[in-house]
Design an enzyme around this catalytic site. Structure first.
Site, PDB file in Angstrom:
ATOM      1  N   ASN A 170     -31.276  15.404 -11.000  1.00  0.00           N
ATOM      2  CA  ASN A 170     -32.187  15.558  -9.791  1.00  0.00           C
ATOM      3  C   ASN A 170     -31.825  14.088  -9.152  1.00  0.00           C
ATOM      4  OD1 ASN A 170     -33.539  18.080  -8.925  1.00  0.00           O
ATOM      5  ND2 ASN A 170     -34.007  17.888 -11.036  1.00  0.00           N
ATOM      6  N   GLN A 171     -31.195  13.369  -9.567  1.00  0.00           N
ATOM      7  CA  GLN A 171     -31.097  11.866  -8.791  1.00  0.00           C
ATOM      8  C   GLN A 171     -32.260  11.324  -8.769  1.00  0.00           C
ATOM      9  OE1 GLN A 171     -28.238  12.847  -8.970  1.00  0.00           O
ATOM     10  NE2 GLN A 171     -28.077  14.867  -8.419  1.00  0.00           N
ATOM     11  N   HIS A 172     -33.188  11.445  -9.614  1.00  0.00           N
ATOM     12  CA  HIS A 172     -34.311  10.576  -9.416  1.00  0.00           C
ATOM     13  C   HIS A 172     -34.285   9.406 -10.551  1.00  0.00           C
ATOM     14  CE1 HIS A 172     -36.359  14.505  -8.083  1.00  0.00           C
ATOM     15  NE2 HIS A 172     -35.545  14.083  -7.028  1.00  0.00           N
ATOM     16  N   ILE A 173     -33.521   8.386 -10.201  1.00  0.00           N
ATOM     17  CA  ILE A 173     -32.967   7.514 -11.131  1.00  0.00           C
ATOM     18  C   ILE A 173     -34.152   6.302 -11.391  1.00  0.00           C
ATOM     19  CG2 ILE A 173     -31.352   5.698 -11.420  1.00  0.00           C
ATOM     20  CD1 ILE A 173     -29.735   7.208  -9.379  1.00  0.00           C
ATOM     21  N   HIS A 188     -35.287  13.532 -13.708  1.00  0.00           N
ATOM     22  CA  HIS A 188     -35.770  14.852 -13.952  1.00  0.00           C
ATOM     23  C   HIS A 188     -34.722  15.965 -14.282  1.00  0.00           C
ATOM     24  CE1 HIS A 188     -39.182  12.813 -11.181  1.00  0.00           C
ATOM     25  NE2 HIS A 188     -39.616  12.937 -12.612  1.00  0.00           N
TER      26      HIS A 188
END
Lengths: 180, 546
Positions: B466-469, B313
């Site tokens: 956002n580290q929403h892998i 994101h």
């Protein structure tokens, strides 16, 4: 500034009266006029004098914690070999040229002064608790750094509990304390 | 005591998804072993490390780095672990320790909206999921009850049962933002895995305002809570076990995994079923590493899709001064959002997004700015208070569409154990950029409604991560297009299951952890079903509500 922000008298008690020195002894009439509230600020050792005078001028605080001052001085001196001499030189320049602290950084930057990094180093130490640059940076203070102290009537430093569950839903200055 | 050499179920990765899948399987009588590449860590030491850190805006800084289980770090300089192939940087962060990356997360536990799983059918973009929102509802509910999710009833994501916890008390600043933006924008409290009362043996939040990098009091559900639950159910956890190969037999069934300990001594663990739950980067890395003569392109990769369709994101933001004192920093960090832009006909043209209001204390950033500006003397005190009281920030979380060219591959560069590093190939397409442009107009309206001054936009074309892998192990019914099936099982290997956000075939706009957990619990149910499935959710609900 609120009364709540006034800091505790530093650790210079009667047990050690011979060591008691105050900042007034390190200031000229000009710099004394800038920080009249700080004239009685204790100074732990003679070599701290210029650092403490600059600290009072830059931070603009009613008093500075002498114990933290000693730690910051030690850290800054260890990080920067010429720190004491540079502090003396900068204080002398302020005294001679009657530089307003509000204009200090732009004056030094404009003149490409080798002393230009010094105010920021001192302010980073007091206000962020940080000494040094890049990977060499050390954290010397956190919850008693000035940026935490200045807002302590409203905020806690992150990781410290604000208060009981839901207390943050109330207005921040409900008691009518508003120093800004 | 020597580590086990076999288990019924071997789980690779001790993050929140793998650990909760392990927990559920153990409660179904399975003998489960979790292998975690990183070490155990202690909450108190992380809190102390943060307080002593010279980089308090770097939420990775308190976490230990292990040479045998490296993790991407970027400050004070990049450690080069996640190799950047471009064209746009993908500086993802994750933590390789027991408990995984949710040691630091915002605890935003949003569900998707129903249309998120049908964007191909509805809007002609992306792909449809192989499951419907309604099908996911029971596992969302179970995930929420396990994590202890607090939320409002009207968040826009339908539900059949109430949240287990009432909404967390809204910080004063967010109340004012909500009131000032109404009716132009509807601001709602986030659904969060944060206790609004004692729950699950953990206390209510006391507003430490350090949800990231660490909740000091255990009011926020973390992956380590999942590990502890799993251990209590009988799961064994082996830390410092760096899995570097997955073995298979002639029929393609997975037979064992091999791992290094920190001395690079190799160990082998055999099993009947395997769960790969090492996150959306490390999991595809491990599949690609495990190539063999039978599977020259890596395991689970007959589709060629392992590691592809990498999504996250991207964010851009507006920071400004409101015309009244707000004093961010009181209470939890991420309390409120505007979530009405998550869906609409516009999705055929541009990315959907959520707008997120931060409640992170502004004192650190303001102090740095004042020192940089050379504000000294009494003005420093006054300016610090003025700015810290009024500075607000709102950011986007933008949807990214699946694109096979955005991918994780194996780098030619290797880590200290001799294992190839992951390499990120990433770009941000016009669809997402158009969404960012639409959001910019919202930013301007929001600032105007709050009397904003000193507006500072993210420069156009720049995004933070956002580290929403998501996406690298995407699930779908067609084995020629997707890595995993609708239950997270690898199409190519009947006893290999993938848990985590990597299986999400699209990213939608909501923080992905809750969906990852719900899917992981669903996978575990599929692996070890109860005879009467309907009873399982009720039983679990009883167990965690006590």
């Amino acid at each position: 500034m609120t009364g709540e922000l006034a800091m505790t008298e530093p650790d210079q008690g009667p047990a050690n009266p011979a060591r008691r020195r105050v900042l007034a002894g390190f200031l000229t009439a000009y710099t004394a006029s800038l920080v009249p509230w700080a004239l009685a600020q204790p100074v732990a050792a003679p070599e701290h004098g210029a650092f403490m005078a600059l600290s009072a001028l830059l931070a603009g605080r009613r008093s500075l914690d002498a114990g933290l001052a000693a730690r910051l001085f030690d850290a800054l001196s260890a990080m920067y070999p010429h720190f004491t001499a540079d502090a003396r030189a900068l204080l002398a320049q302020i005294n001679q040229q009657h530089i307003d602290p509000a204009q200090l950084q732009s004056t030094l930057d404009g003149a490409h002064s080798p002393l230009a990094p010094l105010p920021r180093r001192i302010m980073r130490a007091w206000c962020l608790g940080l000494v040094g640059e890049g990977e060499a940076t050390k954290c010397v203070a956190y919850e008693n750094a000035l940026n935490a102290v200045i807002v302590a009537d409203v905020l806690k430093p992150p990781t410290y509990a604000y208060g009981e569950y839901g207390s943050w839903a109330k207005p921040p200055l409900a008691e009518g304390v508003n120093a800004s | 005591m020597s580590a086990p050499t076999s288990a019924e179920v071997v789980v690779i990765g001790s993050g929140i998804c793998g650990s909760l899948a392990a927990w559920k399987l153990a409660t179904r009588g399975k003998q489960v072993l979790i292998l975690e590449a990183g070490p155990r860590i202690d909450r108190g030491r992380i809190v102390a490390a943060f307080r002593n850190s010279p980089r308090k805006s770097d939420w990775m800084s308190p976490y230990p780095f292990s040479a045998w289980a490296p993790q991407p770090e970027y400050k004070p300089k990049s450690n080069g672990y996640l190799v950047q192939a471009g064209p746009y940087p993908y500086p993802a962060e994750y933590i390789r320790v027991v408990g995984g990356t949710t040691w630091h997360w915002s605890a935003l536990a949003w569900r998707l909206v129903p249309n998120d799983v049908r964007i191909k059918s509805l809007y002609g973009v992306g792909v449809d999921w192989p499951v419907t929102y309604d099908e996911l509802d029971p596992w969302y509910q179970e995930a929420e009850e396990q994590l202890g999710v607090a939320g409002l009833p009207d968040t826009g994501s339908p539900r059949k049962h109430p949240f287990p916890l009432p909404p967390v008390a809204e910080p004063w600043a967010m109340q004012r933002i909500r009131e000032r933006l109404a009716p132009t924008y509807t601001v709602v409290g986030n659904t969060v895995a944060r206790n609004s009362r004692s729950y699950g043996g953990r206390p209510a939040c006391v507003g430490n305002n350090s949800c990231q990098p660490i909740c000091p009091v255990n009011a926020q559900y973390l992956g380590i809570n999942a590990v502890e639950a799993a251990k209590a159910a009988g799961v064994k956890v082996v830390p410092n076990a760096v899995v570097y190969r997955i073995e298979h037999d002639a029929k393609g069934r997975i037979t064992a995994v091999d791992y290094y300990d920190p001395d690079k001594t190799s160990h082998r663990v055999s099993g009947k079923q395997f769960i790969l739950a090492a996150n959306g980067i490390e999991s595809p890395k491990l599949l690609l590493l495990s190539s063999s003569s039978k599977y020259p392109n890596g395991l689970a990769n007959s589709s060629g899709m392992v590691g592809r369709n990498l999504m996250d994101h991207p964010s851009n933001s507006l920071t400004f001064y409101a015309d009244e004192e707000m004093w961010l920093g009181r209470g939890p960090q991420s309390p409120d959002s505007i979530n009405t832009l998550r869906d609409g006909a516009f999705r055929s043209q541009h990315a959907a997004y959520r707008l997120d209001f931060t409640n992170i204390s502004q004192v650190l950033g303001v102090t740095e700015a004042l020192i940089e500006e050379g504000v000294y003397g009494p003005a420093f005190d006054q300016q610090l208070r003025w700015r810290a009281a009024r500075q607000l920030s709102v950011k986007t979380l933008l949807e990214v569409l699946p694109n096979p060219d955005n991918r994780i591959t194996l780098s030619s560069d290797k880590d200290a154990m001799g294992i190839p590093k992951p390499e990120a190939h990433y770009s941000i397409d016009a669809y997402t950029r158009r969404g960012a442009q639409a959001a910019r107009e919202d930013f301007a309206k929001i600032a105007a409604l709050l009397g904003g001054t000193g507006l500072r936009y993210t420069p156009k074309g720049e995004f933070s991560n956002n580290q929403h892998i998501t996406g690298t192990l995407g699930m779908g019914d067609d084995p020629t297009r997707f890595v995993t099936d609708r239950f997270g099982r690898a199409h190519d290997h009947e006893n290999l299951f993938c848990c985590g956000t990597g299986v999400m075939p699209t990213s939608a706009t909501m923080n992905s952890t809750l969906t990852g957990v719900a899917l992981a619990l669903r996978t575990a149910d599929h692996m070890a079903p109860l005879k009467a499935q309907a009873a399982s959710t009720d039983t679990t609900r009883e167990a965690v509500s006590s």
